[in-house]
Design an enzyme around this catalytic site. Structure first.
Site, short mmCIF file in Angstrom:
data_model
loop_
_atom_site.label_atom_id
_atom_site.label_comp_id
_atom_site.label_asym_id
_atom_site.label_seq_id
_atom_site.Cartn_x
_atom_site.Cartn_y
_atom_site.Cartn_z
N ASP A 239 0.83 -1.21 0.00
CA ASP A 239 0.00 0.00 0.00
C ASP A 239 0.86 1.26 0.00
OD1 ASP A 239 -2.00 -1.97 0.50
OD2 ASP A 239 -1.74 -1.70 2.66
N ARG B 280 4.71 -8.39 -0.31
CA ARG B 280 4.21 -7.40 -1.26
C ARG B 280 5.24 -6.27 -1.28
NH1 ARG B 280 -1.84 -6.24 0.61
NH2 ARG B 280 -0.87 -6.46 2.66
N HIS C 162 -3.00 -1.35 -5.21
CA HIS C 162 -2.96 -0.31 -4.17
C HIS C 162 -1.86 0.70 -4.44
CE1 HIS C 162 -4.56 0.81 -0.09
NE2 HIS C 162 -3.75 1.78 -0.44
N GLU D 144 -11.20 -0.94 -3.70
CA GLU D 144 -10.51 -0.31 -2.58
C GLU D 144 -9.29 0.44 -3.12
OE1 GLU D 144 -9.36 -3.55 0.00
OE2 GLU D 144 -7.68 -4.15 -1.28
#
Length: 316
Positions: free
Chosen positions: A17, A296, A263, A199
């Site tokens: 993110d 990630r 994201h 999202e």
């Protein structure tokens, strides 16, 4: 140490993110979800490339109990009306999925050294009875024609929970002025993996156009990026003003070992080139729960523009 920018490969490891902002003085700041989900860290550098090896400073740590005590997710740092603000989401140890959006305000101009004050949960508009009552996260903010807007994901439904994106105008950095408007819901198959999800919104502008990217599906290899388009003169609180792209604009590329890209945020390099900052995995099979697997990694993509001023996303 090699700080040359490389695109579409792991850049800052185990940071999901990711969010990069370039301040008015040219300074770059980086923040992201850390694997332990237990605090908010910032990096600062004079160049975009310098963020890779910049020292990381924790500017806020989770509470021991109650709200903001677990699952500290997706911080974003924005400079609004002369002050720094961080928007993030967090849960409660007694109810770990009671994820809600919160706001921090920096009490000075140096976000790595000056004190951060908790402004608490993001406040909805006075007439709004619904916002932030359910699982809510991934807020971003942006300005258009002198007005500030807040976009976030919130789950609705009984049984299969669906994550939608909502938009509202802001009254001040920690309060909404208008009642929520549903911006997008998972309409298409690519938005409906193990979970039905929209999202992670992010905004980029070009001439008179506004593009809002968002992430869809579950956080494994099916994670991808969709996009909404509108114009700066449109009524941004009218969902009919936005057009959703039929297919994802960024998705898994096995040939490049990029799995579950999403994201993202947007920034520019020192030459003014538009850059997408996103996370992705390098493996197709995830060990354990994808949410708690730390692999990630933050990556960069240089954005090109078509003749009609639409962004062109490419791993090449």
């Amino acid at each position: 140490m090699d700080n040359k920018l490389k695109y579409n490969e792991p850049w800052i490891l185990q940071r999901a993110d990711p969010f990069v902002v370039r301040h008015t003085d040219g300074t770059y700041y980086f923040t992201a979800s850390v694997p332990a989900y237990d605090g908010i860290c910032l990096r600062k550098a004079s160049s975009l490339a310098g963020l890779k090896t910049a020292d990381e400073v924790e500017i806020w740590h989770k509470h021991e109990s109650g709200p903001m005590s677990i699952h500290i997710w997706a911080p974003e740092m924005h400079y609004i009306n002369g002050k720094w603000y961080i928007y993030f989401s967090g849960g409660d140890k007694d109810d770990i999925w009671k994820i809600r959006p919160y706001v921090l305000e920096c009490q000075g101009q140096n976000p790595l050294e000056d004190e951060w004050k908790e402004l608490g949960k993001m406040k909805r508009a006075d007439r709004d009875e619904f916002s932030f009552e359910a699982f809510s996260l991934d807020a971003t903010v942006f300005e258009n024609l002198g007005k500030w807007y807040y976009v976030w994901a919130e789950k609705v439904g009984v049984g299969k929970q669906i994550s939608n994106l909502y938009i509202a105008e802001m009254q001040r950095p920690d309060k909404l002025k208008t009642v929520q408007v549903l911006l997008t819901t998972p309409d298409y198959e690519w938005e409906r993996g193990a979970f039905w999800v929209n999202e992670g919104p992010a905004v980029i502008k070009k001439k008179d156009k506004i593009f809002l990217t968002f992430s869809a599906s579950d956080t494994g290899p099916s994670y991808c990026v969709g996009m909404l388009t509108t114009t700066k003169d449109a009524d941004l609180l009218d969902p009919q003003s936005w057009t959703k792209s039929r297919y994802p604009v960024v998705k898994t590329c096995k040939e490049k070992n990029i799995y579950g890209p999403g994201h993202n945020s947007f920034t520019v390099d020192e030459d003014g080139n538009d850059i997408m900052v996103y996370h992705a995995r390098t493996e197709s099979k995830i060990i354990g729960d994808p949410l708690y697997n730390p692999n990630r990694h933050t990556q960069l993509m240089k954005i090109n523009w078509s003749k009609d001023c639409s962004p062109v996303f490419s791993f090449d």
